[in-house]
Structure formats: C-alpha cells, structure tokens
Design a protein around this motif. Structure first.
Motif, PDB file in Angstrom:
ATOM      1  N   LYS A   1     -10.119 -36.108  35.740  1.00 49.41           N
ATOM      2  CA  LYS A   1     -11.393 -35.717  36.843  1.00 49.41           C
ATOM      3  C   LYS A   1     -11.726 -34.135  37.103  1.00 49.41           C
ATOM      4  CE  LYS A   1     -10.758 -40.286  38.914  1.00 49.41           C
ATOM      5  NZ  LYS A   1     -10.678 -40.896  40.246  1.00 49.41           N
ATOM      6  N   PHE A   2     -12.657 -33.867  37.485  1.00 46.77           N
ATOM      7  CA  PHE A   2     -12.866 -32.637  37.746  1.00 46.77           C
ATOM      8  C   PHE A   2     -12.224 -31.929  39.025  1.00 46.77           C
ATOM      9  CE2 PHE A   2     -15.880 -29.186  40.093  1.00 46.77           C
ATOM     10  CZ  PHE A   2     -15.535 -28.071  38.951  1.00 46.77           C
ATOM     11  N   ASP A   3     -11.464 -30.968  38.761  1.00 50.79           N
ATOM     12  CA  ASP A   3     -10.714 -30.265  39.914  1.00 50.79           C
ATOM     13  C   ASP A   3     -11.152 -28.789  39.658  1.00 50.79           C
ATOM     14  OD1 ASP A   3      -9.044 -28.694  41.028  1.00 50.79           O
ATOM     15  OD2 ASP A   3      -7.108 -30.332  40.801  1.00 50.79           O
ATOM     16  N   ARG A   4     -11.742 -28.329  40.594  1.00 49.32           N
ATOM     17  CA  ARG A   4     -12.377 -26.841  40.787  1.00 49.32           C
ATOM     18  C   ARG A   4     -11.384 -25.871  40.322  1.00 49.32           C
ATOM     19  NH1 ARG A   4     -13.807 -22.483  42.837  1.00 49.32           N
ATOM     20  NH2 ARG A   4     -15.819 -21.683  42.489  1.00 49.32           N
TER      21      ARG A   4
ATOM     22  N   ALA B   1     -10.805 -23.767  37.064  1.00 53.66           N
ATOM     23  CA  ALA B   1     -11.370 -22.365  37.015  1.00 53.66           C
ATOM     24  C   ALA B   1      -9.947 -21.374  36.638  1.00 53.66           C
ATOM     25  CB  ALA B   1     -11.342 -21.815  38.457  1.00 53.66           C
ATOM     26  N   ARG B   2      -8.638 -22.029  36.942  1.00 51.52           N
ATOM     27  CA  ARG B   2      -7.598 -21.373  36.394  1.00 51.52           C
ATOM     28  C   ARG B   2      -7.643 -21.480  34.787  1.00 51.52           C
ATOM     29  NH1 ARG B   2      -2.734 -23.903  38.087  1.00 51.52           N
ATOM     30  NH2 ARG B   2      -1.466 -22.211  37.066  1.00 51.52           N
TER      31      ARG B   2
ATOM     32  N   GLU C   1      -9.915 -19.184  33.251  1.00 54.28           N
ATOM     33  CA  GLU C   1      -9.507 -17.628  33.437  1.00 54.28           C
ATOM     34  C   GLU C   1      -8.614 -17.507  32.318  1.00 54.28           C
ATOM     35  OE1 GLU C   1      -9.486 -13.973  34.674  1.00 54.28           O
ATOM     36  OE2 GLU C   1     -10.818 -15.602  35.595  1.00 54.28           O
ATOM     37  N   ALA C   2      -7.565 -18.620  31.847  1.00 54.91           N
ATOM     38  CA  ALA C   2      -6.531 -18.579  30.985  1.00 54.91           C
ATOM     39  C   ALA C   2      -6.861 -18.285  29.521  1.00 54.91           C
ATOM     40  CB  ALA C   2      -5.805 -19.398  30.879  1.00 54.91           C
ATOM     41  N   LEU C   3      -8.367 -18.807  29.110  1.00 53.87           N
ATOM     42  CA  LEU C   3      -8.857 -18.660  27.876  1.00 53.87           C
ATOM     43  C   LEU C   3      -9.332 -17.080  27.285  1.00 53.87           C
ATOM     44  CD1 LEU C   3     -11.291 -21.950  27.916  1.00 53.87           C
ATOM     45  CD2 LEU C   3      -8.638 -21.807  27.010  1.00 53.87           C
ATOM     46  N   PRO C   4      -8.646 -16.610  26.457  1.00 52.36           N
ATOM     47  CA  PRO C   4      -8.918 -15.395  25.972  1.00 52.36           C
ATOM     48  C   PRO C   4     -10.320 -15.245  25.346  1.00 52.36           C
ATOM     49  CG  PRO C   4      -7.050 -16.192  24.615  1.00 52.36           C
ATOM     50  CD  PRO C   4      -7.253 -17.138  25.892  1.00 52.36           C
ATOM     51  N   ARG C   5     -11.023 -13.749  25.324  1.00 47.84           N
ATOM     52  CA  ARG C   5     -12.194 -13.908  24.684  1.00 47.84           C
ATOM     53  C   ARG C   5     -11.815 -13.213  23.425  1.00 47.84           C
ATOM     54  NH1 ARG C   5     -16.582 -13.088  28.084  1.00 47.84           N
ATOM     55  NH2 ARG C   5     -16.279 -14.427  30.117  1.00 47.84           N
ATOM     56  N   GLU C   6     -10.470 -12.701  22.966  1.00 49.91           N
ATOM     57  CA  GLU C   6     -10.258 -12.079  21.718  1.00 49.91           C
ATOM     58  C   GLU C   6      -8.816 -12.406  21.547  1.00 49.91           C
ATOM     59  OE1 GLU C   6      -8.623  -8.979  20.555  1.00 49.91           O
ATOM     60  OE2 GLU C   6      -7.991  -8.786  22.236  1.00 49.91           O
TER      61      GLU C   6
ATOM     62  N   PHE D   1     -18.596 -26.986  38.181  1.00 50.96           N
ATOM     63  CA  PHE D   1     -18.063 -26.849  36.742  1.00 50.96           C
ATOM     64  C   PHE D   1     -19.000 -25.957  35.782  1.00 50.96           C
ATOM     65  CE2 PHE D   1     -17.910 -29.028  32.358  1.00 50.96           C
ATOM     66  CZ  PHE D   1     -16.858 -28.331  31.924  1.00 50.96           C
ATOM     67  N   PHE D   2     -20.239 -26.241  35.883  1.00 50.86           N
ATOM     68  CA  PHE D   2     -21.081 -25.486  35.083  1.00 50.86           C
ATOM     69  C   PHE D   2     -21.178 -23.797  35.458  1.00 50.86           C
ATOM     70  CE2 PHE D   2     -23.992 -29.420  35.307  1.00 50.86           C
ATOM     71  CZ  PHE D   2     -23.139 -30.139  34.429  1.00 50.86           C
ATOM     72  N   ALA D   3     -21.063 -23.694  36.917  1.00 54.39           N
ATOM     73  CA  ALA D   3     -20.777 -22.091  37.101  1.00 54.39           C
ATOM     74  C   ALA D   3     -19.499 -21.402  36.573  1.00 54.39           C
ATOM     75  CB  ALA D   3     -20.874 -22.051  38.844  1.00 54.39           C
TER      76      ALA D   3
END
Length: 256
Positions: free
Chosen positions: A119-122, A126-127, A130-135, A157-159
C-alpha cells in the motif's frame, strides 16, 4: 518542445511458441534477439527481476541489437519486496553494479514493479524515490514505478514521482488497477490483456485506442514505451507489430 520517440516492444525474446510464428522456421535460438530487435523498438528484460546477469551478457546484448533499439530492465525483486522500500539503497547499488550500463544508449527505463499487497506509504515511497539515481557510470538512468494497489491513486504519490522524474506505469490489466499519471519526461505502458483467439492479441479497436494514447504522449514531446507483456503471450509479437503499424506515421518511430 522536442519530439518524443515511441518504442513498441515485448517482454523477453526467448519463448518457444514464437518459433515458427514470430521467428522464422529454423532460425537458431542464438539469433532470436537479433531478429526481434530488428522488428521492434524495445524489449523488457524480465530475468533481471530474479537474478543478476553477467557483464558478458550485457555486452553481448548491446552488440547484437541495432542503434536506436533499447532494453527496459525489470529491477530486482530483492529491492522491491523488502518490508520498507526506503531501505533498498544498498540493494539498488548492487542491482545497478551488475553491468547493465554496458548497454550505453541502448539502456531504456528501469521498471520497479511493486507487490500487489504493498500500500502507499508516503514517507517510504519518498525515501525510495530519493534513492533512485539519475545516472550510473556516466549513463543516464530513467525510472518507472508500477504500483499495483489502489491506494497509490494519490496526489501525494504523483507529486513524489514528478519531483524525481519517475514515470507511473500505465497498466492495462484485469487483476490490478490502472494508475497511469503524468509524472515524468517519458511514458511507460504495459498491456497485459491479450487474447489467444484474437490474431493480433488485442482487437483492432483496442489497438486504435492505445495508438491514440501513445500519440497523445508523443505530441507532448515525451519518449514513449509500450510493451505487450501478459495475457496470451503467444500473441505479443503480433500485437506489438500491429500497434507499430498504426503508429508508423508518427515522428521518429523507434524501430531500426
């Protein structure tokens, strides 16, 4: 606004029922990826969900497919099945370090498929975002999340996804809710209701609807990935090829 590019594809490339249908008779199995990558614009790799692949495999796959083709990569189950997604940092590093950046520009989005019970846990999401690297190793990464619980139909979630340029998967599925949302610089669809009795998997009307949807994403300048995944898998290549035909007059169709 820059033009987007659409890539239509399938899940994997090794599937015996495709031999003699999608693949020509007597085509060696070792050449199936070569053939598939010249008919379609992308392939979603499922094996990466279950285990690491060797660097030699990544290098070989990159060498076999043509310029412009891309692989979408399903992220490791060890990252997405833990109790708290926000604790996946070390697992994400391990997953990314297996050699997938050897694909270079042939690396498409990374798909993070969440468990249906999650289930969605804001704060947790969010954490995780944040942990997903862009490169990684100098290669740009793009990420897509497939939520499979209705609680993710939430503006918070969308935000979070918009803040981190993470796409929310548009999933056409009988079992899970479709929570497609405009959250990223690209779009990602997984179509999973193909029927064996329909030669092209989906009816012509359904394929027209998906073509219109993909076209609207392209008109917004977004790269677009559409995969025929589940349902009657034997029909996946035919469905993808027919959808590709319907999109053939669109700019920069992602086939070689």
């Amino acid at each position: 606004m820059s033009e987007g590019r659409v890539r239509v594809g399938i899940g994997g490339w090794t599937y015996p029922p495709w031999r003699g249908t999608f693949y020509p008779d007597k085509l060696p199995q070792s050449r199936e990826l070569e053939h598939a990558s010249r008919q379609l614009g992308a392939i979603e790799i499922n094996a990466t969900f279950y285990g690491r692949q060797s660097l030699a495999s990544w290098e070989n796959w990159a060498a076999v497919v043509p310029e412009g083709f891309q692989f979408a990569i399903k992220a490791s189950r060890f990252c997405v099945t833990r109790p708290k997604l926000g604790d996946a940092g070390e697992g994400i590093t391990t997953f990314l370090d297996q050699g997938l950046t050897a694909l270079g520009p042939k690396l498409g989005p990374i798909l993070w498929m969440l468990a249906s019970r999650r289930k969605f846990d804001r704060d947790d999401i969010a954490r995780f975002a944040e942990a997903l690297p862009r490169e990684w190793n100098g290669v740009t990464l793009r990420h897509a999340i497939e939520p499979r619980h209705e609680s993710f139909r939430d503006e918070d979630f969308f935000a979070i996804c918009r803040e981190h340029d993470v796409a929310v998967v548009y999933g056409d599925d009988d079992e899970f809710p479709c929570i497609g949302a405009d959250t990223a610089s690209f779009r990602y669809a997984r179509l999973q209701r193909m029927q064996e009795e329909v030669q092209t998997g989906y009816s012509d009307a359904d394929l027209d609807r998906f073509a219109e949807l993909a076209s609207s994403w392209l008109a917004e300048g977004r790269d677009t990935y559409v995969f025929m995944i589940n349902g009657s898998k034997v029909r996946a290549p035919a469905a993808a090829l027919r959808l590709q035909e319907k999109l053939a007059d669109r700019p920069r169709l992602g086939t070689a």
